[in-house]
Design an enzyme around this catalytic site. Structure first.
Site, mmCIF file in Angstrom:
data_model
loop_
_atom_site.group_PDB
_atom_site.id
_atom_site.type_symbol
_atom_site.label_atom_id
_atom_site.label_comp_id
_atom_site.label_asym_id
_atom_site.label_seq_id
_atom_site.Cartn_x
_atom_site.Cartn_y
_atom_site.Cartn_z
ATOM 1 N N LYS A 1 1.281 -1.435 0.109
ATOM 2 C CA LYS A 1 0.105 0.055 -0.181
ATOM 3 C C LYS A 1 1.244 1.272 0.080
ATOM 4 O O LYS A 1 1.780 1.190 0.350
ATOM 5 C CB LYS A 1 -0.828 -0.166 0.830
ATOM 6 C CG LYS A 1 -2.125 1.183 1.325
ATOM 7 C CD LYS A 1 -2.953 -0.083 0.151
ATOM 8 C CE LYS A 1 -4.350 0.728 0.196
ATOM 9 N NZ LYS A 1 -5.458 0.095 -0.274
HETATM 10 N N1 GLU Z 1 -7.113 0.140 -3.320
HETATM 11 C C1 GLU Z 1 -7.699 -1.099 -3.772
HETATM 12 C C2 GLU Z 1 -8.026 -2.458 -2.430
HETATM 13 O O1 GLU Z 1 -7.852 -1.426 -1.058
HETATM 14 C C3 GLU Z 1 -7.336 -1.869 -4.544
HETATM 15 C C4 GLU Z 1 -6.362 -2.649 -4.796
HETATM 16 C C5 GLU Z 1 -5.654 -2.982 -6.227
HETATM 17 O O2 GLU Z 1 -6.227 -2.920 -7.078
HETATM 18 O O3 GLU Z 1 -4.149 -3.047 -6.200
HETATM 19 O O4 GLU Z 1 -8.050 -2.827 -2.548
#
Ligand code: GLU
Length: 414
Positions: free
Chosen positions: A104
């Protein structure tokens, strides 16, 4: 006093690890992120001044494949939050069994007070600072709060300019014209609705007269409201960061979307009553979908909940203390790492399509997403019935076991 976010995630990990009887070194491995980077980002503002922002990228685990996860702009971004979200991504990818680890990223900033050009310069500088750590085989960012497909296009472009050739697979959630996937924008909502339908079937609740309330009216919340209302579900309440509205007869989603576009909030929408968030949380409803920031259902308001199902569109919207209260109330929870995994599943499809340079139809994507979500729901429910676990612990057990198995079979290096 409620715990810090990462501490909350570790508490859930501890439950699952204890249940799985994990060897101590593997448990200790899972408690720590593999790599974290903090970057300071000088950005030229429109008035000619230079402001410094702080950005983060945490790669929590690589045991099952490249790290994967979103990237957000928000004033509340901290290393603790990003680490917790990176850990959740690790279990999330494992629950739906896609070959990724978890990551993240985020920058502490208020994107609502910045111009598009300022956001562009911030995005490019952030990408440059983390470029050594990302790539289609290493770590693949995607949209998250206040980051959209344009931000992904700038990230992809910056990375590609540094490489000297176009690398579509470095991010997902891009515009279609540069290698994005059909269905990515609505994927999280589509996946969430798929597991809600499975939960209704499992609990033998009929779709007839079904009601839903939605907290958060961003990409995920609005998408869920649209899909559910198209299916005939009555959306009786909606909240956003500025307020909440309620109408037991149902809210017209297109009209409220227009109202929000014009005024910046769902508040003050003519054909519904303005209420506060805790009041909305206390309304009787079949499905409650928290799809905003973390911790919105907490020890302060959880006792008010009168929903039969909570489907977690956001990451960690229910605190551990609130979990205990909801357990007593027998609310059926579809936990975040299962409920909102549709986004990363279609991100996986996008990455596969980019690597192959071969693109799928909307129908292929929708049907593959649906079958992955259904299978994951069944695996989590089966585990919960078989071992007498609540849904959150069960999802964690399914996910953590897959990560622990990968760590264990790969062995310790050197
Ligand atoms: N931000 C989204 C999540 O928290 C998608 C992450 C992604 O597609 O890599 O799952």
């Amino acid at each position: 006093m409620e715990k810090g976010f990462f501490e909350e995630v570790l508490a859930t990990l501890e439950n699952a690890s204890r249940f799985l009887n994990l060897p101590e070194p593997i448990y200790q491995r899972l408690r720590r992120p593999r790599r974290s980077i903090i970057v300071s980002l000088p950005v030229m503002m429109d008035d000619g001044s230079v402001r410094f922002f702080t950005g983060y990228r945490v790669q929590y685990d690589f045991a099952r494949g490249p790290a994967k996860g979103g990237f957000r702009y928000h004033p509340k971004v901290t290393l603790d939050e990003v680490t917790a979200l990176a850990a959740l991504m690790t279990w999330k990818c494992a629950v739906v069994n896609i070959p990724f680890g978890g990551a993240k990223g985020g920058v502490e900033c208020d994107p609502t007070r910045m111009s598009r050009d300022e956001i562009k310069r911030l995005t490019r500088r952030y990408t440059y600072e983390i470029a050594l750590m990302i790539g289609p085989e290493i770590d693949i960012p995607a949209p998250d709060m206040y980051t959209d497909e344009q931000v992904m296009a700038w990230m992809m472009d910056t990375y590609s300019m540094m490489k000297g050739y176009t690398v579509p697979g470095v991010v997902t959630g891009k515009p279609i014209c540069i290698g994005g996937s059909l269905g990515r924008k609505t994927a999280t909502s589509q996946g969430l609705v798929a597991v809600v339908c499975e939960a209704l079937r499992f609990l033998k609740i009929s779709m007839e007269g079904l009601t839903a309330c939605i907290i958060g009216f961003g990409n995920v919340g609005k998408g869920c409201a649209r899909i559910l209302s198209d299916m005939g579900v009555r959306i009786t309440g909606i909240a956003d960061s500025k307020g909440a509205i309620y109408n037991p007869k149902g809210i017209d989603i297109s009209a409220v979307s227009r109202h929000k576009k014009e005024t910046g909030s769902v508040k003050g929408f003519g054909s519904a009553e303005d209420v506060d968030l805790d009041e909305l949380i206390g309304k009787e409803v079949d499905v409650l979908i928290p799809a905003a920031l973390e911790g919105q259902i907490n020890s302060r308001n959880a006792h008010r909940v009168r929903a039969r199902i909570i489907a977690e569109g956001a990451n960690n919207p229910v605190t551990r203390d609130a979990d205990e209260i909801l357990k007593e109330k027998e609310v059926f929870i579809i936990p975040d790492i299962l409920a909102n995994a549709g986004g990363v599943v279609v991100s996986y499809f996008e990455w596969v399509q980019d690597l192959q340079g071969f693109f799928w139809s909307r129908d292929e994507i929708a049907s593959r997403l649906n079958s992955i979500m259904k299978k994951a729901f069944k695996e989590v429910v089966d585990m919960s019935l078989d071992k007498g676990l609540d849904m959150r612990t069960s999802a964690m057990v399914v996910g953590v076991k897959r990560v622990a198995d990968a760590i264990s079979v790969r062995g310790l290096y050197p």
